[in-house]
Design an enzyme around this catalytic site. Structure first.
Site, short mmCIF file in Angstrom:
data_model
loop_
_atom_site.label_atom_id
_atom_site.label_comp_id
_atom_site.label_asym_id
_atom_site.label_seq_id
_atom_site.Cartn_x
_atom_site.Cartn_y
_atom_site.Cartn_z
N ASP A 213 0.88 -1.16 0.00
CA ASP A 213 0.00 0.00 0.00
C ASP A 213 0.93 1.23 0.00
O ASP A 213 2.13 1.11 0.30
CB ASP A 213 -0.88 -0.04 1.26
CG ASP A 213 -1.72 1.20 1.39
OD1 ASP A 213 -2.34 1.60 0.39
OD2 ASP A 213 -1.76 1.79 2.49
N ASP B 215 -0.17 5.06 0.87
CA ASP B 215 -0.45 6.08 1.88
C ASP B 215 -0.46 5.45 3.28
O ASP B 215 -1.28 4.59 3.57
CB ASP B 215 -1.82 6.73 1.61
CG ASP B 215 -1.86 7.40 0.24
OD1 ASP B 215 -0.97 8.20 -0.04
OD2 ASP B 215 -2.79 7.12 -0.54
C1 BG6 Z 1 -5.86 5.69 -0.36
C2 BG6 Z 1 -5.92 6.56 0.88
O1 BG6 Z 1 -4.58 5.18 -0.51
O2 BG6 Z 1 -6.19 6.45 -1.52
C3 BG6 Z 1 -7.25 7.25 0.98
O3 BG6 Z 1 -5.72 5.72 2.02
C4 BG6 Z 1 -7.54 8.03 -0.29
O4 BG6 Z 1 -7.24 8.11 2.09
C5 BG6 Z 1 -7.47 7.05 -1.48
O5 BG6 Z 1 -8.82 8.63 -0.25
C6 BG6 Z 1 -7.75 7.74 -2.82
O6 BG6 Z 1 -6.72 8.66 -3.08
P1 BG6 Z 1 -6.75 9.72 -4.26
O7 BG6 Z 1 -5.33 10.27 -4.26
O8 BG6 Z 1 -7.06 8.97 -5.52
O9 BG6 Z 1 -7.77 10.73 -3.93
MG MG Z 2 -2.87 3.19 3.40
#
Ligand code: BG6
Ligand code: MG
Length: 227
Positions: free
Chosen positions: A12, A14
């Protein structure tokens, strides 16, 4: 690499590779307060790993006014959150790589094990490039092409299918309960990074990324496979 080693590690992004989960939280908090909704860190736990529109819908469920919004309005709100987020990640660099991650990536590669990214974020490729880590990855799952987000296993099975590797030969590393659930549903070995109160379903939990040790993960994986 020995016969009973895993063949793919799926990360993963984030909250595992970099602390952008904090920036997602701050961006959602700002967007929410602009439309009169307050969220806190405890609520944010259920947004981790969840896609952009789904996260927005969960926030809007808190809206006391019950205001109905059109698809265009929802899209505009999601875009506004993404602008807040992109402002926050503007200055992201190698200093934002979480402790132990680059060492782990190097060790996985040195053992000839494939590395994939299984993130729900459409910003994932840009973030990896900003961190200077993109060269470690053999494959990035494109969040925009995944039809069922976490906790559905599709994000992770997409990576395994790309390499044509059985799911039980994949190790996934996640900080979100939704991500751990996705890995478990795929019958992959799930490593949770963070508070065991949220990640108790993982096959192996470490407190933070500095505790991610390659040999220890392999040892736990082999024990899991032996059961
Ligand atoms: C995930 C995060 O990795 O990605 C979420 O944990 C986030 O918090 C999701 O909403 C979508 O991300 P993005 O950058 O496409 O808005
Ligand atoms: Mg994450």
């Amino acid at each position: 690499m020995v016969a009973d080693d895993p063949k793919v590690f799926i990360f993963d992004l984030d909250g595992v590779i970099t602390d952008t989960s904090e920036f997602h939280y701050l961006a959602w908090k700002k967007l929410a307060s602009e439309i009169g909704i307050q969220i806190d860190r405890n609520f944010n736990e259920q947004l981790k790993g969840i896609g952009r529109i789904e996260s927005l819908n969960r926030i809007l469920e808190l809206d006391q006014t019950n205001k109905q919004r059109t698809a265009d309005e929802l899209e505009a709100l999601a875009t506004r959150k993404n602008m807040h987020y992109q402002e926050l990640i503007n200055s992201l660099g190698s200093a934002n790589i979480l402790p132990g991650i680059e060492t782990l990536l190097k060790e996985i590669r040195a053992n000839n094990i494939k590395i994939a990214l299984g993130s729900s974020s459409r910003n994932a490729k840009a973030v990896l490039e900003q961190l200077g880590l993109i060269q470690y990855f053999d494959y990035l799952v494109d969040a925009a092409k995944v039809t069922k987000g976490k906790p559905n296993p599709e994000t992770f099975t997409t990576a395994a299918d790309y390499f044509n590797i059985p799911y039980d030969q994949c190790v996934g590393i996640e900080d979100a309960a939704s991500g751990v659930e996705a890995l478990n549903q795929a019958a992959m070995f799930s490593v949770g990074v963070g508070d065991v109160a949220y990640l108790g379903e993982a096959d192996y939990v470490v407190r933070d990324t500095s505790q991610l040790n390659f040999s220890e993960i392999i040892r736990k994986y082999q024990q899991w496979m032996a059961v």
